[in-house]
Motif scaffolding. Structure first.
Motif, PDB file in Angstrom:
ATOM      1  N   SER A 193      12.191  -7.621 -92.497  1.00 56.54           N
ATOM      2  CA  SER A 193      11.587  -6.290 -92.628  1.00 56.54           C
ATOM      3  C   SER A 193      12.485  -5.146 -92.188  1.00 56.54           C
ATOM      4  O   SER A 193      12.144  -3.984 -92.381  1.00 56.54           O
ATOM      5  CB  SER A 193      10.279  -6.239 -91.822  1.00 56.54           C
ATOM      6  N   GLU A 194      13.642  -5.455 -91.567  1.00 54.90           N
ATOM      7  CA  GLU A 194      14.557  -4.402 -91.136  1.00 54.90           C
ATOM      8  C   GLU A 194      15.599  -4.184 -92.227  1.00 54.90           C
ATOM      9  O   GLU A 194      16.639  -4.838 -92.276  1.00 54.90           O
ATOM     10  CB  GLU A 194      15.226  -4.782 -89.812  1.00 54.90           C
ATOM     11  N   LEU A 195      15.326  -3.261 -93.138  1.00 55.72           N
ATOM     12  CA  LEU A 195      16.187  -3.036 -94.306  1.00 55.72           C
ATOM     13  C   LEU A 195      17.426  -2.245 -93.894  1.00 55.72           C
ATOM     14  O   LEU A 195      17.350  -1.289 -93.120  1.00 55.72           O
ATOM     15  CB  LEU A 195      15.408  -2.295 -95.390  1.00 55.72           C
ATOM     16  N   ASP A 196      18.565  -2.629 -94.446  1.00 54.86           N
ATOM     17  CA  ASP A 196      19.843  -2.069 -94.000  1.00 54.86           C
ATOM     18  C   ASP A 196      20.641  -1.526 -95.188  1.00 54.86           C
ATOM     19  O   ASP A 196      21.524  -2.195 -95.729  1.00 54.86           O
ATOM     20  CB  ASP A 196      20.652  -3.158 -93.288  1.00 54.86           C
ATOM     21  N   PRO A 197      20.356  -0.301 -95.632  1.00 54.94           N
ATOM     22  CA  PRO A 197      21.076   0.262 -96.779  1.00 54.94           C
ATOM     23  C   PRO A 197      22.547   0.537 -96.488  1.00 54.94           C
ATOM     24  O   PRO A 197      23.381   0.487 -97.395  1.00 54.94           O
ATOM     25  CB  PRO A 197      20.319   1.555 -97.085  1.00 54.94           C
TER      26      PRO A 197
ATOM     27  N   VAL B 293      22.583  -8.296-101.167  1.00 54.45           N
ATOM     28  CA  VAL B 293      21.141  -8.563-101.192  1.00 54.45           C
ATOM     29  C   VAL B 293      20.701  -9.210 -99.880  1.00 54.45           C
ATOM     30  O   VAL B 293      19.691  -8.832 -99.272  1.00 54.45           O
ATOM     31  CB  VAL B 293      20.777  -9.462-102.392  1.00 54.45           C
ATOM     32  N   ILE B 294      21.473 -10.198 -99.417  1.00 52.86           N
ATOM     33  CA  ILE B 294      21.138 -10.874 -98.160  1.00 52.86           C
ATOM     34  C   ILE B 294      21.237  -9.902 -96.984  1.00 52.86           C
ATOM     35  O   ILE B 294      20.367  -9.868 -96.106  1.00 52.86           O
ATOM     36  CB  ILE B 294      22.073 -12.077 -97.941  1.00 52.86           C
ATOM     37  N   ALA B 295      22.283  -9.086 -96.959  1.00 52.35           N
ATOM     38  CA  ALA B 295      22.482  -8.137 -95.862  1.00 52.35           C
ATOM     39  C   ALA B 295      21.373  -7.091 -95.812  1.00 52.35           C
ATOM     40  O   ALA B 295      21.002  -6.612 -94.733  1.00 52.35           O
ATOM     41  CB  ALA B 295      23.839  -7.457 -96.003  1.00 52.35           C
ATOM     42  N   PHE B 296      20.829  -6.725 -96.946  1.00 50.99           N
ATOM     43  CA  PHE B 296      19.810  -5.672 -96.995  1.00 50.99           C
ATOM     44  C   PHE B 296      18.522  -6.109 -96.314  1.00 50.99           C
ATOM     45  O   PHE B 296      17.872  -5.321 -95.622  1.00 50.99           O
ATOM     46  CB  PHE B 296      19.533  -5.308 -98.460  1.00 50.99           C
ATOM     47  N   PHE B 297      18.160  -7.399 -96.443  1.00 49.42           N
ATOM     48  CA  PHE B 297      16.860  -7.854 -95.971  1.00 49.42           C
ATOM     49  C   PHE B 297      16.884  -8.645 -94.664  1.00 49.42           C
ATOM     50  O   PHE B 297      15.985  -8.514 -93.841  1.00 49.42           O
ATOM     51  CB  PHE B 297      16.191  -8.741 -97.038  1.00 49.42           C
ATOM     52  N   THR B 298      17.885  -9.484 -94.460  1.00 52.43           N
ATOM     53  CA  THR B 298      17.747 -10.611 -93.543  1.00 52.43           C
ATOM     54  C   THR B 298      18.194 -10.284 -92.126  1.00 52.43           C
ATOM     55  O   THR B 298      19.249  -9.674 -91.912  1.00 52.43           O
ATOM     56  CB  THR B 298      18.549 -11.817 -94.066  1.00 52.43           C
ATOM     57  N   ASP B 299      17.404 -10.734 -91.156  1.00 56.09           N
ATOM     58  CA  ASP B 299      17.687 -10.544 -89.735  1.00 56.09           C
ATOM     59  C   ASP B 299      18.933 -11.327 -89.322  1.00 56.09           C
ATOM     60  O   ASP B 299      19.206 -12.423 -89.831  1.00 56.09           O
ATOM     61  CB  ASP B 299      16.491 -11.013 -88.914  1.00 56.09           C
TER      62      ASP B 299
ATOM     63  N   GLN C  57      20.824   4.434 -81.172  1.00 59.61           N
ATOM     64  CA  GLN C  57      20.582   3.039 -80.839  1.00 59.61           C
ATOM     65  C   GLN C  57      21.050   2.160 -82.004  1.00 59.61           C
ATOM     66  O   GLN C  57      21.035   2.582 -83.160  1.00 59.61           O
ATOM     67  CB  GLN C  57      19.095   2.801 -80.568  1.00 59.61           C
ATOM     68  N   PRO C  58      21.472   0.905 -81.716  1.00 59.36           N
ATOM     69  CA  PRO C  58      22.044   0.060 -82.777  1.00 59.36           C
ATOM     70  C   PRO C  58      21.148  -0.135 -83.997  1.00 59.36           C
ATOM     71  O   PRO C  58      21.658  -0.305 -85.112  1.00 59.36           O
ATOM     72  CB  PRO C  58      22.284  -1.279 -82.052  1.00 59.36           C
ATOM     73  N   SER C  59      19.826  -0.083 -83.824  1.00 60.79           N
ATOM     74  CA  SER C  59      18.928  -0.348 -84.954  1.00 60.79           C
ATOM     75  C   SER C  59      18.345   0.922 -85.579  1.00 60.79           C
ATOM     76  O   SER C  59      17.478   0.841 -86.454  1.00 60.79           O
ATOM     77  CB  SER C  59      17.778  -1.258 -84.502  1.00 60.79           C
ATOM     78  N   ASP C  60      18.825   2.097 -85.166  1.00 61.40           N
ATOM     79  CA  ASP C  60      18.220   3.354 -85.626  1.00 61.40           C
ATOM     80  C   ASP C  60      18.395   3.599 -87.118  1.00 61.40           C
ATOM     81  O   ASP C  60      17.570   4.291 -87.738  1.00 61.40           O
ATOM     82  CB  ASP C  60      18.813   4.538 -84.850  1.00 61.40           C
ATOM     83  N   PHE C  61      19.467   3.085 -87.714  1.00 61.12           N
ATOM     84  CA  PHE C  61      19.750   3.388 -89.114  1.00 61.12           C
ATOM     85  C   PHE C  61      19.140   2.379 -90.085  1.00 61.12           C
ATOM     86  O   PHE C  61      19.426   2.426 -91.280  1.00 61.12           O
ATOM     87  CB  PHE C  61      21.260   3.472 -89.348  1.00 61.12           C
ATOM     88  N   ARG C  62      18.333   1.465 -89.548  1.00 61.97           N
ATOM     89  CA  ARG C  62      17.654   0.516 -90.429  1.00 61.97           C
ATOM     90  C   ARG C  62      16.242   1.015 -90.735  1.00 61.97           C
ATOM     91  O   ARG C  62      15.627   1.715 -89.943  1.00 61.97           O
ATOM     92  CB  ARG C  62      17.606  -0.876 -89.787  1.00 61.97           C
ATOM     93  N   ILE C  63      15.743   0.627 -91.884  1.00 65.51           N
ATOM     94  CA  ILE C  63      14.420   1.067 -92.341  1.00 65.51           C
ATOM     95  C   ILE C  63      13.429  -0.064 -92.114  1.00 65.51           C
ATOM     96  O   ILE C  63      13.628  -1.187 -92.602  1.00 65.51           O
ATOM     97  CB  ILE C  63      14.460   1.442 -93.841  1.00 65.51           C
TER      98      ILE C  63
ATOM     99  N   ARG D 274      25.721  -6.169 -91.365  1.00 64.19           N
ATOM    100  CA  ARG D 274      24.619  -5.664 -90.538  1.00 64.19           C
ATOM    101  C   ARG D 274      25.118  -5.265 -89.145  1.00 64.19           C
ATOM    102  O   ARG D 274      24.668  -4.264 -88.565  1.00 64.19           O
ATOM    103  CB  ARG D 274      23.506  -6.701 -90.438  1.00 64.19           C
ATOM    104  N   ALA D 275      26.063  -6.029 -88.612  1.00 62.84           N
ATOM    105  CA  ALA D 275      26.657  -5.646 -87.328  1.00 62.84           C
ATOM    106  C   ALA D 275      27.444  -4.340 -87.471  1.00 62.84           C
ATOM    107  O   ALA D 275      27.501  -3.527 -86.536  1.00 62.84           O
ATOM    108  CB  ALA D 275      27.564  -6.765 -86.821  1.00 62.84           C
ATOM    109  N   TRP D 276      28.056  -4.127 -88.627  1.00 61.87           N
ATOM    110  CA  TRP D 276      28.789  -2.890 -88.910  1.00 61.87           C
ATOM    111  C   TRP D 276      27.844  -1.688 -88.742  1.00 61.87           C
ATOM    112  O   TRP D 276      28.201  -0.672 -88.136  1.00 61.87           O
ATOM    113  CB  TRP D 276      29.343  -2.931 -90.329  1.00 61.87           C
ATOM    114  N   THR D 277      26.628  -1.827 -89.276  1.00 64.61           N
ATOM    115  CA  THR D 277      25.648  -0.744 -89.157  1.00 64.61           C
ATOM    116  C   THR D 277      25.308  -0.457 -87.695  1.00 64.61           C
ATOM    117  O   THR D 277      25.179   0.702 -87.285  1.00 64.61           O
ATOM    118  CB  THR D 277      24.365  -1.115 -89.919  1.00 64.61           C
ATOM    119  N   SER D 278      25.176  -1.516 -86.896  1.00 63.55           N
ATOM    120  CA  SER D 278      24.822  -1.341 -85.481  1.00 63.55           C
ATOM    121  C   SER D 278      25.897  -0.568 -84.738  1.00 63.55           C
ATOM    122  O   SER D 278      25.600   0.354 -83.959  1.00 63.55           O
ATOM    123  CB  SER D 278      24.610  -2.713 -84.829  1.00 63.55           C
ATOM    124  N   TYR D 279      27.160  -0.938 -84.947  1.00 64.26           N
ATOM    125  CA  TYR D 279      28.252  -0.242 -84.256  1.00 64.26           C
ATOM    126  C   TYR D 279      28.428   1.181 -84.796  1.00 64.26           C
ATOM    127  O   TYR D 279      28.801   2.099 -84.056  1.00 64.26           O
ATOM    128  CB  TYR D 279      29.547  -1.038 -84.379  1.00 64.26           C
TER     129      TYR D 279
END
Length: 444
Positions: A51-55, A260-266, A35-41, A22-27
């Motif tokens: 609720s912040e899904l991270d494909p 699965v955990i990375a997709f859903f969890t804060d 913004q770090p959270s722009d690519f999350r759904i 999830r940190a990989w997505t932010s960077y």
């Protein structure tokens, strides 16, 4: 006890991999000027912490899985090259960051006091997982008795020093309240007018986190393979691919759970739960070290065994009492004036009254029982700084482990042990080992 420890090791690797992904997505977002959270759904129908899904994190973990199952040697070479590049980026962050240092940021040095420091230490403890993955590579190391301890101690010393220097650099660049929780260094360089540097930082962070994910994938699969060999877990997880020489089944299963955990969890939930699991494991390792040094089956006397059990129980009880006082925010120094000397007395009794039954041949932890006893106390003390919700999640996981162990793992491993013993007896009979075969009677 070993199964609970093993289950929590697997949990910490899954959660650690998910947090890094999830940190990989932010960077990655900051690298592309987002913004770090722009690519999350955002999925408002789900709980806020899930609720912040991270494909993108799922895609990254899938690619790491493919690399890990192809070849251990190839993964190692790829990891080696990334590590060299990552060290260069770390050096750049330190040097460039210190050119933008503002010592006034350090004036409010400990804004949350001692409790804030210990609470933060407990949460970021997961930054130290992964070093133990070196030990899982013993089968693929030329001289494990020498190389593994050197690798463990050396890498941990260097990494700890870099952690400290990077933390100081970041806090000199920005006031602590302005530090971004998702991509701190990229945002810090941008805020200090070095927009070009944030690309270097983001690129280096992505490289570093890719290395972490790869090491985690290799290590966690081998943990699961070793457990499956005892039939504590389904034995098909222990199968090694004949061509690649890697545990494909274990790698895929572990990384699927991580994805699965990375997709859903804060990230906040992941960090707290991961730190509980890690602190618990490190505490168990210290207890296991005491047992291994002071107890040998068939050699240690009953009296020494009982004294060992009493001393370890006292060390644990006094450590828990100290952590409980801290966690409940008990005022005054009187409770600690009782619990801390009691812990010290328990350790002195172990040192003075119980002889060590085993001495390491090559490498061994020094200052036994003082160092492992201190490790037990510190780990349990840090556990007292973590929130109650995280303990509830940890309790649910531990209960699930025990249910599986009692109803499945225990019986499967017992049956496997009996089968191995029967094969060993049959082999001795076939080899004509008369010492193991009853003499014939009545002409038979």
């Amino acid at each position: 006890m070993a199964f609970v420890a093993a289950g929590n090791i697997l949990l910490e690797y899954c959660i650690g991999g998910a947090a890094v992904a999830r940190a990989w997505t932010s960077y990655f977002a900051t690298l592309l000027n987002h913004q770090p959270s722009d690519f999350r759904i955002h999925a408002p129908a789900l709980s806020p912490h899930y609720s912040e899904l991270d494909p993108i994190a799922v895609v990254v973990i899938t690619l790491i899985c493919a690399l890990a199952v192809l070849s251990t040697k190839g993964s190692s070479r790829f990891n080696y090259l990334l590590s060299i590049l990552h060290l260069a980026v770390v050096a750049f962050i330190i040097v460039a960051g210190l050119t933008k240092a503002d010592t006034s940021n350090m004036r409010d040095f400990a804004p949350f006091g001692a409790r804030g420091i210990f609470a933060a230490s407990a949460v970021l403890f997961f930054a130290y997982i992964g070093f133990d993955a070196v030990s899982t590579m013993a089968e693929e190391t030329r001289n494990p008795a020498r190389d593994i301890p050197v690798g463990l101690v050396g890498s941990m010393a260097v990494t700890t020093a870099l952690y400290c220097v990077l933390a100081v650099t970041l806090c000199l660049m920005q006031p602590y309240g302005a530090i971004d929780k998702d991509a701190p260094f990229s945002v810090a360089f941008a805020d200090r007018g070095m927009d070009w540097a944030k690309y270097v930082v983001a690129f280096g962070a992505l490289k570093g986190m890719t290395t972490v994910l790869l090491v985690s994938a290799v290590g966690q699969a081998r943990y699961l393979t070793h457990i499956a060999r005892t039939h504590m877990m389904p034995p098909w997880l222990a199968r090694v691919h004949p061509r690649t020489g890697t545990p494909v089944n274990a790698t895929v299963v572990m990384l699927f759970a991580t994805a699965v955990i990375a997709f859903f969890t804060d990230l906040g939930i992941l960090a707290n739960l991961l730190s509980i699991s890690t602190l618990f494991i490190f505490m168990l390792v210290a207890v296991a070290l005491l047992v291994r040094r002071y107890y040998v089956t068939g050699e240690t006397t009953a009296a020494n065994r009982n004294k060992l059990v009493a001393c370890i129980a006292a060390i644990l009880a006094t450590s828990v009492a100290t952590a409980t006082c801290w966690g409940l925010n008990v005022d005054g120094w009187v409770p600690y004036a009782v619990t801390v000397p009691a812990w010290l007395a328990s350790t002195v009794c172990l040192w003075a009254l119980v002889p060590q039954a085993r001495t390491p041949k090559l490498w061994g932890a020094p200052l036994v029982p003082w160092l492992p006893s201190a490790s037990i106390a510190i780990n349990i003390f840090l556990l007292g700084s973590i929130d109650a919700k995280s303990f509830e999640r940890f309790g649910i996981w531990s209960a699930a482990l025990l249910v599986y162990y009692l109803f499945v793992g225990l019986h499967a491993s017992y049956d496997e042990a009996k089968a191995i013993a029967a094969e060993a007896r049959a082999g001795k009979v076939e080899d004509g080992d008369a010492g193991q075969v009853a003499p014939p009677t009545n002409g038979k």
